[in-house]
Design a protein around this motif. Structure first.
Motif, short mmCIF file in Angstrom:
data_model
loop_
_atom_site.label_atom_id
_atom_site.label_comp_id
_atom_site.label_asym_id
_atom_site.label_seq_id
_atom_site.Cartn_x
_atom_site.Cartn_y
_atom_site.Cartn_z
N UNK A 219 -1.90 17.86 27.56
CA UNK A 219 -2.62 16.83 28.32
C UNK A 219 -4.10 17.19 28.43
N UNK A 220 -4.96 16.24 28.15
CA UNK A 220 -6.40 16.42 28.25
C UNK A 220 -7.10 15.20 27.71
N UNK A 221 -8.41 15.26 27.56
CA UNK A 221 -9.16 14.16 26.98
C UNK A 221 -9.08 14.27 25.46
N UNK A 222 -8.49 13.27 24.80
CA UNK A 222 -8.27 13.31 23.36
C UNK A 222 -9.45 12.68 22.62
N UNK A 223 -9.95 13.37 21.60
CA UNK A 223 -11.07 12.84 20.81
C UNK A 223 -10.82 13.10 19.33
N UNK A 224 -10.75 12.03 18.55
CA UNK A 224 -10.69 12.17 17.10
C UNK A 224 -11.24 10.90 16.47
N UNK A 225 -11.00 10.69 15.16
CA UNK A 225 -11.63 9.59 14.42
C UNK A 225 -10.59 8.82 13.63
N UNK B 208 5.84 9.92 31.68
CA UNK B 208 6.97 9.10 32.13
C UNK B 208 8.05 9.01 31.05
N UNK B 209 7.61 8.96 29.80
CA UNK B 209 8.57 8.79 28.70
C UNK B 209 9.15 10.09 28.16
N UNK B 210 8.36 11.17 28.22
CA UNK B 210 8.77 12.41 27.56
C UNK B 210 8.80 13.63 28.49
N UNK B 211 8.21 13.50 29.67
CA UNK B 211 7.96 14.66 30.51
C UNK B 211 9.19 15.41 30.98
N UNK B 212 10.30 14.70 31.17
CA UNK B 212 11.49 15.34 31.76
C UNK B 212 12.03 16.47 30.89
N UNK B 213 11.99 16.29 29.57
CA UNK B 213 12.60 17.29 28.69
C UNK B 213 11.56 18.15 27.96
N UNK B 214 10.29 18.05 28.34
CA UNK B 214 9.24 18.73 27.59
C UNK B 214 8.56 19.82 28.39
N UNK B 215 7.94 20.74 27.65
CA UNK B 215 7.07 21.76 28.26
C UNK B 215 5.66 21.19 28.29
N UNK B 216 5.12 21.01 29.47
CA UNK B 216 3.83 20.33 29.65
C UNK B 216 2.72 21.34 29.92
N UNK B 217 1.62 21.22 29.18
CA UNK B 217 0.44 22.05 29.41
C UNK B 217 -0.74 21.14 29.75
N UNK B 218 -1.36 21.39 30.88
CA UNK B 218 -2.47 20.55 31.36
C UNK B 218 -3.81 21.21 31.07
N UNK B 219 -4.73 20.44 30.51
CA UNK B 219 -6.10 20.91 30.28
C UNK B 219 -7.06 19.97 31.02
N UNK C 36 -14.73 6.11 16.39
CA UNK C 36 -14.43 7.14 17.38
C UNK C 36 -13.23 6.69 18.23
N UNK C 37 -12.25 7.59 18.37
CA UNK C 37 -11.08 7.30 19.21
C UNK C 37 -11.08 8.30 20.37
N UNK C 38 -11.34 7.81 21.57
CA UNK C 38 -11.41 8.66 22.75
C UNK C 38 -10.39 8.17 23.77
N UNK C 39 -9.54 9.07 24.19
CA UNK C 39 -8.51 8.77 25.19
C UNK C 39 -8.68 9.71 26.37
N UNK C 40 -9.44 9.29 27.40
CA UNK C 40 -9.54 10.16 28.59
C UNK C 40 -8.19 10.27 29.27
N UNK C 41 -7.91 11.45 29.79
CA UNK C 41 -6.62 11.72 30.43
C UNK C 41 -5.47 11.26 29.53
N UNK C 42 -5.51 11.77 28.30
CA UNK C 42 -4.48 11.45 27.33
C UNK C 42 -3.47 12.57 27.19
N UNK C 43 -2.53 12.37 26.28
CA UNK C 43 -1.51 13.39 26.03
C UNK C 43 -0.98 13.27 24.61
N UNK C 44 -0.64 14.42 24.04
CA UNK C 44 0.01 14.51 22.73
C UNK C 44 1.41 15.05 22.92
N UNK C 45 2.38 14.44 22.23
CA UNK C 45 3.75 14.95 22.22
C UNK C 45 4.01 15.60 20.87
#
Length: 436
Positions: free
Chosen positions: A9-15, A53-64, A27-36
């Protein structure tokens, strides 16, 4: 036991495209985004709340928190054996090779030395956020064998090749067309396509290969169409004159490689500073990429690369550190110098353009779009967590900055390895900054 699914979890930035041509639309910027991430690949991305909400229950979550997550950096030109001679004083290209580079490369006849340097070299890349590199070994096949062994153990996507030189270099660093062909062929058979590794046929540059050796390179490419080709071109004016004298029948420097049949989609030419329009058109015709190496071009005094001209001609350009002619493993610092090179020509280079060259642009140059270079579903989860508050100066500079480009520009101009909080390869942490 580690969860099979992880979320970053963090601000995602790519192209999604090339900002040189599409501006901020790319430019693709997703503030407060997440990658699974599952099994080393990105399987979903989106707003943090939705992903959790969709993946958090069964996943290991790291917050940045307040961090940028970007694709892993891609270095399209770097020399493994020049690691220990980085920042060598006082020479331009041809004398620099003789005085510094060649003596250092002789040490790689010792495989143990090659292993030791490969460990340091790869750790330094990861420390700087670089997850893929196009790497020159030495003429010794054991230099590349050692490098691939270390890269494989770390699970990295790396491309490398044994240098081929059969003239105009010390005898200890010479092979022959036949020897260069056979040793390269054996390395291709052993390593190309194994795990995440790929081979690059590597004639050093035109002056150190005879026409017969360039034909041996062509044979390797024809027999192994999925391998890469890497070499140098038009780096230094004295070099360009030398090539004219060695290949009097060639129309220009690039024609030496063109006539030998070495230009193709997976060919990457380092530098290209002093190229004519015919040579630029030739790159376009053959879909051949250029590795821009600004720290090296300034340090060795080679010249100023006209990046905008290349983009106007739709040449695929990516970034290279060119260590040890280049003076930093950091692609952030490489952008710092690239910006100044354009300023000296009265041109601008945005932070978005610079980060593109280091991520998706690098993937395109290496024909790896859809594999690396983006935070895209289906891509390998090679990514970097950038800390915009990593140094007191950056923290102070950005206290009142909210606009994305200004924030990224300051980070890329003032940043270095201290800004790399974590580096991920296939979704696993391969570098973590030691915060004291």
């Amino acid at each position: 036991m580690q969860s099979k699914t992880s979320i970053l979890c963090g601000d995602l930035l790519d192209f999604t495209g090339n900002p040189f041509h599409q501006g901020e639309e790319a430019v693709r910027f997703q503030p407060e985004g997440a990658l699974v991430i599952e099994q080393g690949k990105i399987i979903a991305r989106g707003p943090k709340a939705e992903i959790l909400a969709n993946y958090g229950a069964q996943a290991e979550v790291t917050e940045f928190t307040d961090k940028l997550i970007v694709p892993g950096f891609i270095d399209t030109h770097i020399h493994l054996p020049q690691t220990q001679m980085i920042a060598s004083y006082g020479e331009q290209l041809l004398t620099w090779l003789t005085e510094y580079a060649f003596p250092e490369e002789m040490k790689f006849a010792d495989r143990d030395h090659a292993v030791k340097v490969s460990e340091f070299f790869l750790n330094e890349l990861l420390k700087n956020g670089t997850t893929t590199a196009l790497v020159f070994g030495t003429v010794h096949p054991q230099s590349v064998d050692a490098f691939f062994q270390v890269a494989q153990a770390k699970g990295l996507r790396m491309i490398a090749g044994k240098v081929m030189m059969d003239r105009n270099c010390p005898e200890e660093l010479q092979d022959t067309p036949e020897q260069g062909y056979l040793e390269s062929k054996q390395l291709i058979e052993k390593w190309h396509g194994v795990d995440r590794l790929a081979y690059a046929v590597t004639p050093r540059f035109a002056p150190t290969s005879s026409p017969e050796q360039l034909q041996a390179c062509k044979q390797l490419l024809e027999e192994n169409p999925s391998v890469y080709m890497q070499t140098h071109t038009s780096e230094n004016l004295d070099e360009c004159e030398w090539v004219k004298s060695l290949f009097p029948d060639a129309e220009d420097y690039l024609a030496v490689y063109e006539n030998a049949g070495l230009l193709r989609k997976k060919s990457v030419l380092a530098h290209g500073i002093h190229m004519s329009q015919r040579e630029i058109d030739c790159c376009k015709e053959h879909d051949t990429a250029i590795a821009h190496c600004p720290t090296s071009n300034l340090f060795i005094g080679s010249g100023l690369f006209d990046l905008k001209r290349m983009q106007e001609n739709h040449i695929e350009v990516a970034m290279g550190t060119d260590v040890g002619g280049g003076s930093s493993f950091s692609l952030l610092q490489t952008f710092n110098e690239a910006y100044k090179v354009q300023q000296l020509q009265g041109k601008k280079l945005t932070a978005f353009e610079g980060l593109y060259l280091t991520t998706l642009g690098g993937a395109r140059a290496l024909d790896l779009e859809g594999v690396i270079g983006q935070l895209e579903i289906g891509c390998e989860a090679d990514c970097v967590v950038l800390d915009p508050k990593a140094t007191p100066l950056l923290d102070f500079r950005l206290q009142e900055v909210s606009e994305l480009h200004e924030k990224l520009f300051a980070l890329m101009m003032l940043g270095d390895d201290r800004c790399i909080e974590q580096t991920y390869s296939l979704g696993k942490v391969v570098y973590q900054r030691d915060v004291k």
